[in-house]
Write a protein that holds these residues in place. Structure first.
Motif, short mmCIF file in Angstrom:
data_model
loop_
_atom_site.label_atom_id
_atom_site.label_comp_id
_atom_site.label_asym_id
_atom_site.label_seq_id
_atom_site.Cartn_x
_atom_site.Cartn_y
_atom_site.Cartn_z
N PRO A 38 -29.42 -2.97 -8.65
CA PRO A 38 -28.93 -1.87 -9.22
C PRO A 38 -27.57 -2.06 -10.08
O PRO A 38 -27.06 -1.27 -10.79
N ILE A 39 -26.55 -2.91 -9.25
CA ILE A 39 -25.46 -3.07 -9.63
C ILE A 39 -25.26 -3.71 -11.09
O ILE A 39 -24.36 -3.65 -11.97
N LEU A 40 -26.53 -4.22 -11.36
CA LEU A 40 -26.39 -4.84 -12.90
C LEU A 40 -26.09 -3.87 -14.06
O LEU A 40 -25.50 -4.40 -15.07
N SER A 41 -26.42 -2.50 -13.70
CA SER A 41 -26.15 -1.60 -14.83
C SER A 41 -24.63 -1.43 -14.95
O SER A 41 -24.25 -0.66 -15.96
N ALA A 42 -23.79 -1.78 -13.89
CA ALA A 42 -22.33 -1.37 -13.71
C ALA A 42 -21.66 -2.56 -14.35
O ALA A 42 -20.33 -2.45 -14.53
N LEU A 43 -22.36 -3.70 -14.41
CA LEU A 43 -21.37 -4.87 -14.53
C LEU A 43 -20.88 -4.99 -16.17
O LEU A 43 -21.58 -4.19 -17.13
N GLY A 44 -19.57 -5.27 -16.24
CA GLY A 44 -18.93 -5.12 -17.64
C GLY A 44 -17.94 -3.89 -17.38
O GLY A 44 -17.24 -3.86 -18.41
N SER A 45 -18.30 -3.00 -16.54
CA SER A 45 -17.31 -1.91 -16.40
C SER A 45 -15.83 -2.15 -15.92
O SER A 45 -15.76 -3.25 -15.13
N THR A 46 -15.08 -1.31 -15.93
CA THR A 46 -13.60 -1.59 -15.36
C THR A 46 -13.73 -1.92 -13.80
O THR A 46 -12.80 -2.74 -13.18
N SER A 47 -14.74 -1.23 -12.98
CA SER A 47 -14.69 -1.38 -11.60
C SER A 47 -15.05 -2.93 -11.24
O SER A 47 -14.84 -3.36 -10.11
N TYR A 48 -15.93 -3.56 -11.89
CA TYR A 48 -16.30 -5.12 -11.99
C TYR A 48 -15.95 -6.07 -13.02
O TYR A 48 -16.56 -6.95 -13.39
N ILE A 49 -14.83 -5.86 -13.30
CA ILE A 49 -13.97 -6.47 -14.62
C ILE A 49 -14.01 -8.15 -14.05
O ILE A 49 -13.88 -9.13 -15.11
N GLY A 50 -13.86 -8.52 -12.81
CA GLY A 50 -13.72 -9.74 -12.50
C GLY A 50 -15.23 -10.59 -12.10
O GLY A 50 -14.96 -11.86 -12.02
N HIS A 74 -35.69 -5.61 -10.33
CA HIS A 74 -35.37 -4.19 -10.59
C HIS A 74 -33.98 -3.80 -10.89
O HIS A 74 -33.34 -4.11 -9.86
N CYS A 75 -33.92 -3.21 -11.93
CA CYS A 75 -32.59 -2.56 -12.20
C CYS A 75 -32.89 -0.98 -12.93
O CYS A 75 -33.81 -1.03 -13.63
N CYS A 76 -32.52 -0.10 -12.08
CA CYS A 76 -32.80 1.29 -12.56
C CYS A 76 -31.72 1.85 -13.52
O CYS A 76 -31.54 3.05 -13.42
N GLY A 77 -31.23 1.11 -14.40
CA GLY A 77 -30.13 1.35 -15.54
C GLY A 77 -30.25 0.53 -16.65
O GLY A 77 -31.01 -0.24 -16.64
N LYS A 78 -29.14 0.52 -17.27
CA LYS A 78 -29.11 -0.14 -18.37
C LYS A 78 -28.68 -1.45 -17.94
O LYS A 78 -28.24 -1.50 -16.90
N ALA A 79 -28.90 -2.74 -18.60
CA ALA A 79 -28.77 -3.97 -18.06
C ALA A 79 -28.43 -4.97 -19.15
O ALA A 79 -28.77 -4.69 -20.30
N ASP A 80 -27.93 -6.12 -18.85
CA ASP A 80 -27.93 -7.27 -19.68
C ASP A 80 -29.59 -7.78 -19.69
O ASP A 80 -29.40 -9.01 -19.13
N TRP A 81 -30.36 -7.51 -20.51
CA TRP A 81 -31.59 -7.72 -20.19
C TRP A 81 -31.95 -9.19 -20.79
O TRP A 81 -32.56 -9.90 -20.02
N PRO A 82 -31.19 -9.47 -21.85
CA PRO A 82 -31.34 -11.11 -22.12
C PRO A 82 -30.77 -11.95 -20.78
O PRO A 82 -31.53 -13.06 -20.69
N LEU A 83 -29.76 -11.69 -20.05
CA LEU A 83 -29.55 -12.32 -19.06
C LEU A 83 -30.22 -12.63 -17.79
O LEU A 83 -30.81 -13.30 -17.46
N ILE A 84 -31.08 -11.42 -17.77
CA ILE A 84 -32.05 -11.27 -16.82
C ILE A 84 -33.51 -12.02 -17.28
O ILE A 84 -33.90 -12.99 -16.36
N ILE A 85 -33.80 -12.05 -18.36
CA ILE A 85 -34.86 -12.88 -19.10
C ILE A 85 -34.71 -14.40 -18.64
O ILE A 85 -35.42 -15.08 -18.30
N LYS A 86 -33.46 -14.78 -19.01
CA LYS A 86 -33.23 -16.30 -19.01
C LYS A 86 -33.17 -16.49 -17.58
O LYS A 86 -33.09 -18.08 -17.24
N SER A 87 -32.62 -15.62 -16.39
CA SER A 87 -32.99 -16.13 -15.20
C SER A 87 -34.28 -16.65 -14.69
O SER A 87 -34.49 -17.15 -13.58
N GLY A 88 -35.27 -16.54 -15.57
CA GLY A 88 -36.73 -17.30 -15.17
C GLY A 88 -37.62 -16.23 -14.47
O GLY A 88 -38.49 -16.51 -13.93
#
Length: 333
Positions: free
Chosen positions: A170-182, A209-223
């Motif tokens: 679920p955290i994938l939907s928050a990546l890129g936000s200020t909370s997880y900038i690092g 499984h991600c229950c929000g917006k996500a970097d879908w291309p990154l997920i696809i590339k994971s195999g």
């Protein structure tokens, strides 16, 4: 075919398993957060992590590095082959599920494991820093989670032809936000790719499984083979990446379409309203993705885990899911 994400609101593991086995084409073992703190998605997979302090009464989990030899013992005892066991104290739903299926053989069974990003960004050291930002602890956590997935595959395999493992992120939907900038996208990709590979290497079918917006291309590339998403609220995000998702489907990927909401919205929905919504979404998606594959390479699920709903609402969710599946199957005959 239908399956679920993981959590249910039940306090009786046998009752939860009966619901799953009565309604899902791909049965999954239930996570039961209302039964025990240990069954929440982060504590449940934390067994075996060095330096970990879990207080079920206070409902806290943290990591306290010290001068003990916990880490050395972990490295000495870690085995790719054996995995790391889930105990009954931490996963009553899993062991109840095994008892229910021990005399059956299914074409598919499903397990789940918390993803390495959600796990390492959900546990803090005693100083207040997420363990993700400690390179060694991040790697140890990845090893633990891969081992939990392998252990599940090993224990479910005698009862099925295929073991599906969803990596819940679920955290994938928050990546890129200020909370997880690092959190670097490259490291996020590496963590996902490694746990996906571990599932494949052990003979399982990996889903994310991600229950929000996500970097879908990154997920696809994971195999990954299955992408599970909240189609009730976020179906439109898939259309933003037509080329990537067309390639995903053409290479044999599947969507797990979270069409039945596990939010308060379930109170206002019924079978007919969900059917209309699903058909509308599929029609709209067919404009940008290969329609034949979109319709044939799809699973139906709730939008997320149902652990926060009431029992009555959960029964409604899975009843709608089962009836929608039956309607669609009849239309294909």
């Amino acid at each position: 075919m239908t399956t679920g994400i993981g959590s249910l609101p039940h306090r009786d593991p046998d009752e939860a398993c009966r619901l799953i086995l009565d309604t899902c084409d791909i049965p999954f073992w239930p996570q039961l957060p209302n039964l025990s703190f240990y069954e929440l998605m982060i504590p449940q997979f934390s067994e075996g992590m060095p330096f970990l302090k879990v207080d079920a009464q206070r409902k806290t989990i943290r990591l306290e590095k010290n001068m003990s030899d916990d880490l050395m013992r972990f490295y000495e005892n870690y085995s790719d082959e054996q995995g790391i066991a889930m105990s009954q104290e931490y996963s009553q739903g899993f062991f109840a599920f095994l008892r229910k299926i021990e005399k059956d053989h299914r074409h598919f069974l499903k397990g789940q494991v918390t993803g390495p990003l959600t796990f390492t960004l959900g546990i803090k050291e005693s100083g207040g820093r997420h363990i993700y930002f400690d390179e060694e602890l991040r790697e140890v956590a990845l090893m633990v989670l891969k081992a939990k997935a392998r252990w599940q595959i090993k224990f479910l395999r005698p009862y099925t032809d295929n073991v599906v493992i969803f990596i819940d992120e679920p955290i994938l939907s928050a990546l890129g936000s200020t909370s997880y900038i690092g959190v670097s996208p490259a490291e996020a990709f590496r963590l996902l790719r490694e746990i996906v590979y571990a599932v494949k290497q052990s003979g399982g079918i990996p889903g994310i499984h991600c229950c929000g917006k996500a970097d879908w291309p990154l997920i696809i590339k994971s195999g990954v083979t299955i992408i599970s998403f909240d189609a009730y609220d976020y179906a439109g995000t898939i259309s933003l990446y037509p080329e990537e998702f067309s390639r995903f489907l053409n290479e044999g990927g599947y969507f797990a379409w979270g069409v039945v909401p596990t939010t308060d919205a379930i109170r206002e929905e019924n079978l007919e309203s969900i059917r209309r919504r699903f058909e509308s979404q599929m029609d709209a998606m067919s404009d940008s993705l290969p329609g034949d594959l979109l319709h044939s390479q799809v699973l139906l699920t709730p939008s997320c885990g149902a652990g926060s709903r009431s029992i009555e609402e959960t029964l409604k969710i899975f009843d709608i899911l089962k009836e929608l599946s039956n309607i669609l199957k009849d239309s294909l005959r």
